[in-house]
Every structure is written in C-alpha cells, then in structure tokens.
Design an enzyme around this catalytic site. Structure first.
Site, PDB file in Angstrom:
ATOM      1  N   CYS A 196       0.267   3.651   2.849  1.00 29.13           N
ATOM      2  CA  CYS A 196       0.770   3.133   4.235  1.00 29.13           C
ATOM      3  C   CYS A 196       2.136   3.257   4.221  1.00 29.13           C
ATOM      4  CB  CYS A 196       0.447   1.629   4.001  1.00 29.13           C
ATOM      5  SG  CYS A 196      -1.205   1.014   4.040  1.00 29.13           S
ATOM      6  N   CYS A 247       0.828  -1.163  -0.169  1.00 26.83           N
ATOM      7  CA  CYS A 247      -0.138  -0.137  -0.139  1.00 26.83           C
ATOM      8  C   CYS A 247       0.942   1.347   0.019  1.00 26.83           C
ATOM      9  CB  CYS A 247      -0.873   0.016   1.235  1.00 26.83           C
ATOM     10  SG  CYS A 247      -1.644   1.498   1.645  1.00 26.83           S
TER      11      CYS A 247
END
Length: 145
Positions: free
Chosen positions: A72, A69
């Site tokens: 992230c 991600c």
C-alpha cells in the site's frame, strides 16, 4: 442550456453542479470555495465515501489501503502520480481500512491494496494488489472513456 455534472467537494462534501463547457480544473465549491479538483487523492471515511459515490457524475476510483501495508505504501506515490495526470475526468480517493472497516466490509475488500471503481453509484471494476504506473493509468483511462 449548458449540461452540468455533479461533483462532490473534497473539502466540505457539498454537491456542486459543474458546467461541462468550462474547464473543470478551475471549478470551485459553491459553499466553501475550495477547488473541486486539487491534484491529489482525497481521504474519505465510510460516510464520506457513500456521499461521494452516490452523488458524483464522474467516475470515482478508491484505493482501499492501510498504513502498515508495505505494498500500500509503495502504491501511494503511483496512485498520487496518476491522480495528477487524469483528474478531473476521474475522482481519486483513499479509504484507510483500519479506520473504516465498514467500508471495507461493504465492498468486500479481502486484501489490500485494492482499487474499486464506481460509476453512477455502482461498482464497475476492481483491481487488487500493487500495480505499476503504466498499468494503473491504462486501467483508469479505460474507466474514464
């Protein structure tokens, strides 16, 4: 009699009683002797997360994330910086949702990054998506108050 707070060791998961009249930064685990606060987020599995949440007298903020991600990965350094500036008033942890889908399901994580704050074993706040350092720090400071 000195008041004590329960703090779970980030290394061996033992529950420690930390006196509130001593600097928590210097506290060490009674079992493995590791520092209880190390200045960086701890990685938790689903099982370890439950132990920390259920047995901690300090708030815990958990970053639910995944290595693939992009937001992230961008959030990682911001989260680590916030950990250094606020710990030991709050425990910071990370849970990889790919490796721990049961934790993601239990806390209804539908998008990542997702921050979930716990106090006294209960979810008290949530925040979804990438955030900047100032906003994250303000959010966590309100939880720590």
């Amino acid at each position: 009699m000195t008041e004590k707070r329960r703090v779970v060791c980030p290394n061996c998961d033992s529950i420690n009683a930390v006196p509130t009249d001593r600097p928590a930064e210097a506290a060490k685990c009674g079992r493995c002797h590791a520092k209880l606060f190390q200045g960086f987020p701890i990685d938790l599995s689903s099982e370890r997360l439950e132990r920390h949440v259920a047995n901690s007298d300090i708030p815990i903020v958990v970053d639910f994330w995944a290595p693939w991600c992009g937001p992230c990965r961008a959030m990682g350094p911001i989260y680590a910086q916030t950990t250094k500036s606020i710990e030991p008033r709050v425990r910071f942890a990370k849970v990889n949702v790919d490796e721990n889908p049961q934790a993601a399901a239990r806390y209804s994580i539908q998008g990542i990054p997702a921050l979930v704050a716990f106090r006294e074993g209960k979810v008290v706040a949530r925040q979804a998506g990438l955030t900047d350092a100032q906003a994250l720090r303000g959010w966590v400071e309100r939880l720590a108050a």
